[in-house]
Design a protein around this motif. Structure first.
Motif, PDB file in Angstrom:
ATOM      1  N   GLY A 155       0.820  -1.203   0.000  1.00 46.54           N
ATOM      2  CA  GLY A 155       0.000   0.000   0.000  1.00 46.54           C
ATOM      3  C   GLY A 155       0.850   1.247   0.000  1.00 46.54           C
ATOM      4  N   ALA A 156       0.199   2.364   0.258  1.00 46.35           N
ATOM      5  CA  ALA A 156       0.871   3.654   0.369  1.00 46.35           C
ATOM      6  C   ALA A 156       0.653   4.163   1.786  1.00 46.35           C
ATOM      7  CB  ALA A 156       0.298   4.646  -0.639  1.00 46.35           C
ATOM      8  N   TYR A 157       1.734   4.656   2.429  1.00 45.59           N
ATOM      9  CA  TYR A 157       1.586   5.001   3.843  1.00 45.59           C
ATOM     10  C   TYR A 157       2.689   5.947   4.306  1.00 45.59           C
ATOM     11  CZ  TYR A 157       5.040   1.221   3.946  1.00 45.59           C
ATOM     12  OH  TYR A 157       6.133   0.438   3.673  1.00 45.59           O
ATOM     13  N   ALA A 158       2.347   6.736   5.328  1.00 46.94           N
ATOM     14  CA  ALA A 158       3.318   7.388   6.203  1.00 46.94           C
ATOM     15  C   ALA A 158       2.958   6.937   7.616  1.00 46.94           C
ATOM     16  CB  ALA A 158       3.248   8.904   6.085  1.00 46.94           C
ATOM     17  N   LEU A 159       3.964   6.517   8.381  1.00 44.08           N
ATOM     18  CA  LEU A 159       3.736   5.911   9.689  1.00 44.08           C
ATOM     19  C   LEU A 159       4.666   6.520  10.727  1.00 44.08           C
ATOM     20  CD1 LEU A 159       3.694   2.231   8.421  1.00 44.08           C
ATOM     21  CD2 LEU A 159       1.752   3.276   9.605  1.00 44.08           C
ATOM     22  N   LEU A 160       4.158   6.676  11.955  1.00 43.79           N
ATOM     23  CA  LEU A 160       4.996   7.008  13.108  1.00 43.79           C
ATOM     24  C   LEU A 160       4.766   5.969  14.198  1.00 43.79           C
ATOM     25  CD1 LEU A 160       4.914  10.849  13.857  1.00 43.79           C
ATOM     26  CD2 LEU A 160       6.516   9.560  12.461  1.00 43.79           C
ATOM     27  N   GLY A 176       5.087   6.680  -0.246  1.00 42.21           N
ATOM     28  CA  GLY A 176       4.037   7.437  -0.918  1.00 42.21           C
ATOM     29  C   GLY A 176       3.763   8.755  -0.227  1.00 42.21           C
ATOM     30  N   PRO A 177       2.823   8.814   0.733  1.00 46.30           N
ATOM     31  CA  PRO A 177       2.511  10.072   1.413  1.00 46.30           C
ATOM     32  C   PRO A 177       3.745  10.680   2.076  1.00 46.30           C
ATOM     33  CG  PRO A 177       0.822   8.455   1.875  1.00 46.30           C
ATOM     34  CD  PRO A 177       1.923   7.733   1.156  1.00 46.30           C
ATOM     35  N   PRO A 178       3.820  12.010   2.139  1.00 47.94           N
ATOM     36  CA  PRO A 178       5.040  12.665   2.613  1.00 47.94           C
ATOM     37  C   PRO A 178       5.249  12.561   4.114  1.00 47.94           C
ATOM     38  CG  PRO A 178       3.329  14.285   2.189  1.00 47.94           C
ATOM     39  CD  PRO A 178       2.791  12.966   1.713  1.00 47.94           C
ATOM     40  N   LEU A 179       6.511  12.655   4.511  1.00 45.92           N
ATOM     41  CA  LEU A 179       6.898  12.706   5.921  1.00 45.92           C
ATOM     42  C   LEU A 179       8.227  13.445   6.010  1.00 45.92           C
ATOM     43  CD1 LEU A 179       5.876  11.727   8.708  1.00 45.92           C
ATOM     44  CD2 LEU A 179       7.386   9.751   8.455  1.00 45.92           C
ATOM     45  N   ALA A 180       8.329  14.364   6.958  1.00 49.50           N
ATOM     46  CA  ALA A 180       9.530  15.190   7.104  1.00 49.50           C
ATOM     47  C   ALA A 180      10.057  15.110   8.533  1.00 49.50           C
ATOM     48  CB  ALA A 180       9.217  16.644   6.750  1.00 49.50           C
ATOM     49  N   ILE A 181      11.370  15.288   8.671  1.00 49.63           N
ATOM     50  CA  ILE A 181      12.046  15.370   9.968  1.00 49.63           C
ATOM     51  C   ILE A 181      12.343  16.831  10.258  1.00 49.63           C
ATOM     52  CG2 ILE A 181      14.138  14.769  11.256  1.00 49.63           C
ATOM     53  CD1 ILE A 181      14.371  12.295   9.428  1.00 49.63           C
ATOM     54  N   TYR A 206      13.440  16.003   4.265  1.00 48.60           N
ATOM     55  CA  TYR A 206      12.309  15.273   3.699  1.00 48.60           C
ATOM     56  C   TYR A 206      12.727  13.839   3.411  1.00 48.60           C
ATOM     57  CZ  TYR A 206      10.153  19.847   3.111  1.00 48.60           C
ATOM     58  OH  TYR A 206       9.622  21.088   3.341  1.00 48.60           O
ATOM     59  N   LEU A 207      11.990  12.894   3.964  1.00 51.85           N
ATOM     60  CA  LEU A 207      12.263  11.495   3.659  1.00 51.85           C
ATOM     61  C   LEU A 207      11.887  11.211   2.210  1.00 51.85           C
ATOM     62  CD1 LEU A 207      10.996   9.566   6.820  1.00 51.85           C
ATOM     63  CD2 LEU A 207      13.279  10.448   6.324  1.00 51.85           C
ATOM     64  N   GLU A 208      12.674  10.400   1.548  1.00 49.88           N
ATOM     65  CA  GLU A 208      12.355   9.975   0.201  1.00 49.88           C
ATOM     66  C   GLU A 208      11.512   8.710   0.252  1.00 49.88           C
ATOM     67  OE1 GLU A 208      15.715   9.813  -2.395  1.00 49.88           O
ATOM     68  OE2 GLU A 208      16.380  11.847  -1.889  1.00 49.88           O
ATOM     69  N   ASP A 209      10.868   8.407  -0.869  1.00 55.56           N
ATOM     70  CA  ASP A 209       9.968   7.273  -0.911  1.00 55.56           C
ATOM     71  C   ASP A 209      10.710   5.989  -0.554  1.00 55.56           C
ATOM     72  OD1 ASP A 209       7.330   6.305  -1.497  1.00 55.56           O
ATOM     73  OD2 ASP A 209       8.184   5.343  -3.256  1.00 55.56           O
ATOM     74  N   GLY A 210      10.166   5.231   0.400  1.00 56.96           N
ATOM     75  CA  GLY A 210      10.782   3.992   0.848  1.00 56.96           C
ATOM     76  C   GLY A 210      11.665   4.141   2.073  1.00 56.96           C
ATOM     77  N   ASP A 211      11.933   5.372   2.494  1.00 55.57           N
ATOM     78  CA  ASP A 211      12.794   5.606   3.660  1.00 55.57           C
ATOM     79  C   ASP A 211      12.063   5.320   4.971  1.00 55.57           C
ATOM     80  OD1 ASP A 211      14.822   6.500   2.037  1.00 55.57           O
ATOM     81  OD2 ASP A 211      14.580   8.622   2.536  1.00 55.57           O
ATOM     82  N   TYR A 212      12.845   4.971   5.990  1.00 55.09           N
ATOM     83  CA  TYR A 212      12.369   5.051   7.375  1.00 55.09           C
ATOM     84  C   TYR A 212      13.477   5.686   8.208  1.00 55.09           C
ATOM     85  CZ  TYR A 212      14.883   0.588   8.316  1.00 55.09           C
ATOM     86  OH  TYR A 212      15.815  -0.412   8.458  1.00 55.09           O
ATOM     87  N   ALA A 213      13.082   6.344   9.292  1.00 51.75           N
ATOM     88  CA  ALA A 213      14.033   7.120  10.089  1.00 51.75           C
ATOM     89  C   ALA A 213      13.850   6.833  11.567  1.00 51.75           C
ATOM     90  CB  ALA A 213      13.856   8.612   9.829  1.00 51.75           C
ATOM     91  N   VAL A 214      14.970   6.805  12.285  1.00 47.63           N
ATOM     92  CA  VAL A 214      14.999   6.578  13.727  1.00 47.63           C
ATOM     93  C   VAL A 214      15.453   7.866  14.382  1.00 47.63           C
ATOM     94  CG1 VAL A 214      15.992   5.206  15.590  1.00 47.63           C
ATOM     95  CG2 VAL A 214      15.525   4.139  13.364  1.00 47.63           C
ATOM     96  N   PRO A 261      -0.532  10.181  -4.363  1.00 51.27           N
ATOM     97  CA  PRO A 261      -0.859   8.963  -3.605  1.00 51.27           C
ATOM     98  C   PRO A 261      -1.663   9.262  -2.344  1.00 51.27           C
ATOM     99  CG  PRO A 261       1.427   8.901  -4.330  1.00 51.27           C
ATOM    100  CD  PRO A 261       0.921  10.287  -4.628  1.00 51.27           C
ATOM    101  N   GLU A 262      -1.315  10.357  -1.678  1.00 53.55           N
ATOM    102  CA  GLU A 262      -1.986  10.709  -0.433  1.00 53.55           C
ATOM    103  C   GLU A 262      -3.403  11.211  -0.673  1.00 53.55           C
ATOM    104  OE1 GLU A 262      -1.115  13.438   3.525  1.00 53.55           O
ATOM    105  OE2 GLU A 262      -0.090  13.896   1.657  1.00 53.55           O
ATOM    106  N   VAL A 263      -3.564  12.170  -1.575  1.00 47.88           N
ATOM    107  CA  VAL A 263      -4.890  12.786  -1.733  1.00 47.88           C
ATOM    108  C   VAL A 263      -5.864  11.847  -2.439  1.00 47.88           C
ATOM    109  CG1 VAL A 263      -4.005  15.130  -1.640  1.00 47.88           C
ATOM    110  CG2 VAL A 263      -4.190  14.002  -3.866  1.00 47.88           C
ATOM    111  N   ILE A 264      -5.365  11.013  -3.344  1.00 47.63           N
ATOM    112  CA  ILE A 264      -6.241  10.013  -3.965  1.00 47.63           C
ATOM    113  C   ILE A 264      -6.732   9.032  -2.900  1.00 47.63           C
ATOM    114  CG2 ILE A 264      -6.310   8.052  -5.560  1.00 47.63           C
ATOM    115  CD1 ILE A 264      -4.342   9.648  -7.349  1.00 47.63           C
TER     116      ILE A 264
END
Length: 618
Positions: A155-160, A176-181, A206-214, A261-264
């Motif tokens: 799917g498409a997601y931003a997660l915390l 997909g959906p944006p996420l920033a540090i 700004y995280l790029e698509d597929g990134d995760y951050a700690v 991806p987010e708004v759709i």
């Protein structure tokens, strides 16, 4: 669009979380919540349905003291608007907020229930919390538990993620959906965009698509989808000065293309019950409240009249194919500036649909008034429900694209298509043209769109390279069959609008009826051809182009790319998808091709000459 915020602070963060969420209210929401780790090391959650003032009232009665927390504003997609479905979702070991759609949540949920997990909500998000919990129970540390979970999600997601065992840890992930540090002084932040972070910091990554951050209070470590450590640039944001910010994009148009991806996902969530696998049209109000499905008696309709201008007209043209094929309803469609003067006879008690981003388009509004005078039920597919078209309609079907700043419509177009596709499926079910199993299959296909659009966006470098050829041309031809024909028209319009290169869109079958005379070795021909039942006929048209020296750019899928053998062809290869959703996803490479061509031409992409965002005069 759901709003996400996470704070690693020095003192109580609950009110800061809510203040940040207020800056994201423009994205729309129907419930909100926060979770913190309290001084005794336990989770505490506060959630409320409705506006943020309701959440503030809950926090006033039951304050939170934790110095680390996550917050969320939710648009309902899976499950109704209830407190139990509001985010954050939590187990004893992790709390999660989520923006997007987990397509395979049913399979995952079935597995987890079989393994003894108990669910408390109807959402797809809760599956993520239980997956992470399962890995934590197996002994994996939080980072590894999250990484293992991400690999199971489709799917498409931003997660915390928030963990009660560690008051100095937040993990975020983006597909997909944006996420920033956000980078602070002994404090760190996550946010859906820089606007949420503006009160705290102007230093953003700004995280790029597929990134995760700690995140720890001392800094951040970022990993790509293969778990490799990566570096992403820090930028200075000016979001504090603006209601809407370009983020790390050069133009608003680029940002809006990447927001799709987010708004759709949120638009589809408004019209589909993704838990039950069926359509869920908003209830009508006023005199239409007791009529049919969503205020329309679909079963009694003989014809639908659609009217719009520009890109919105092409959305309506795609919808004609959908309504006629899925719902077996005849559709008349016309450009609003022509329709209003035709004095068209209209069916008794018919439905007239008007499509507009702004809801203020003068010709569309005049056509609406003509239909209203002739006894039609008026439906409005608009991005601004409080607009003139929205106010004068009997029923409003809102798109949830959010503010679109670029004059050339992108995310508004794909959200219009998303609404119209959902309406066609709902009409088909109400009319008995499709059965329950067919409805569920079509809803599942639509649920995959945010992920498919995300995959399409990953082709941007290939598309940018092909744009160099387009930028050298004086004329460009776009061809397509079926629902790809309106996309050919839209592709040509986009290129004309922002690059000022002459372009024309044609039904591929019309090639021999005139346009073939234009073909020579200097003419790029963009062919939109998913490998569907019309593909072979489109191939014959491509052969005619190649035989005359034309240079073809083929937008297709893997099967289509394998089936073509023309030397003159360069391909943009999209993932395999159903006929229903192809027009929505194939719009993305068409937009990117126009965008990168315009950038190479040095034009004003966001505000092209002679054009306005809303045409309020004839």
């Amino acid at each position: 669009m759901c709003g996400i915020i996470g704070i690693l602070g020095k003192s109580s963060v609950a009110h800061e979380l809510v203040d940040a969420l207020k800056r994201l209210e423009y994205r729309g929401y129907d419930s909100a919540g926060v979770a913190t780790i309290e001084p005794d090391g336990t989770f505490a959650r506060r959630r409320a349905v409705g506006k943020l003032r309701n959440l503030e009232a809950v926090l006033s009665e039951s304050p939170l003291a934790g110095a680390i927390g996550i917050g969320h504003t939710r648009w309902a997609t899976h499950g109704g608007v209830t407190e139990k479905n509001a985010h954050p979702h939590a187990t004893e070991r992790v709390a999660v907020v989520h923006n997007g759609i987990i397509e395979n949540f049913r399979e995952l949920k079935t597995f987890l229930i079989g393994a003894g997990h108990e669910f408390k909500s109807e959402t797809d998000t809760e599956v993520v919390a239980h997956l992470v919990t399962r890995y934590l129970d197996e002994g994996l540390p939080p980072k590894e538990a999250v990484a293992a979970t991400l690999k199971l999600l489709t799917g498409a997601y931003a997660l915390l993620f928030l963990f009660p065992t560690d008051g100095d840890l937040l993990i975020g992930a983006r597909s997909g959906p944006p996420l920033a540090i956000g980078w602070g002084d002994g404090e760190m932040y996550f946010g859906s965009d820089a606007i949420a972070l503006a009160p705290f910091t102007d230093r953003v990554t700004y995280l790029e698509d597929g990134d995760y951050a700690v995140l720890h209070r001392s800094g951040a470590a970022i990993y790509d989808a293969a778990d490799n450590p990566v570096q992403r640039p820090m930028v200075i944001s000016n979001a504090a000065a603006f209601t809407v910010d370009r983020g790390n994009y050069r133009h608003f148009m680029a940002k809006e293309i990447h927001e799709q991806p987010e708004v759709i996902g949120h638009t589809l969530g408004h019209y589909l019950d993704l838990t039950a696998g069926r359509t869920r049209l908003p209830e009508a109000s006023g005199p239409r409240a007791s009529v049919g499905v969503g205020g329309v008696d679909w079963a009694s309709l003989d014809r639908i009249t659609i009217s719009a201008c520009g890109t919105a007209y092409y959305a309506g043209l795609v919808a004609k194919y959908w309504f006629e094929r899925i719902a077996r309803i005849g559709v008349d469609i016309d450009v609003a500036s022509e329709f209003r003067y035709r004095e068209a006879p209209l069916p008794e008690k018919g439905l007239a649909l008007f499509v507009s981003q702004s809801g203020e388009t003068a010709d569309t509004l005049a056509s609406l008034r003509y239909c209203k005078q002739h006894g039609q039920t008026i439906g409005a597919v608009v991005n601004v429900p409080a607009s003139s078209i929205g106010r004068e309609a009997d029923i409003v079907f809102p798109t949830l694209a959010g503010a679109e700043i670029g004059v050339a419509s992108t995310k508004a177009f794909t959200c219009q298509l998303s609404v119209l596709a959902a309406l066609a499926v709902a009409a088909g079910r109400a009319r008995g043209a499709i059965n329950e199993a067919e409805e569920q299959a079509l809803v599942a296909e639509l649920a995959a769109v945010p992920r498919l659009v995300t995959e399409a966006l990953r082709l941007e470098l290939t598309i940018e390279r092909l744009a160099k050829r387009i930028s050298k041309a004086k004329d460009v031809l776009y061809l397509g069959r079926g629902t790809s024909f309106p996309l050919a028209l839209e592709g040509a319009l986009k290129l004309k609008e922002i690059s000022y290169i002459h372009a024309e869109g044609y039904a591929a079958g019309e090639l021999k009826h005139g346009p073939i005379a234009l073909i020579d070795e200097t003419m790029p021909v963009v062919v939109i051809a998913p490998h569907d039942r019309l593909y072979e006929k489109t191939v014959s048209n491509m052969q005619e182009v190649a035989a005359r020296g034309g240079r073809i750019i083929l937008i297709t899928d893997e099967a289509g790319a394998e089936a073509i053998s023309l030397e003159a062809t360069e391909t943009i290869v999209l993932p395999t998808m159903s006929d229903l959703v192809a027009p929505i996803v194939y719009a993305v490479p068409v937009q990117l091709l126009a965008y990168h061509t315009a950038v190479l031409m040095g034009t004003d992409v966001d505000q092209p000459r002679n054009l306005a965002k809303s045409v309020t005069v004839e």
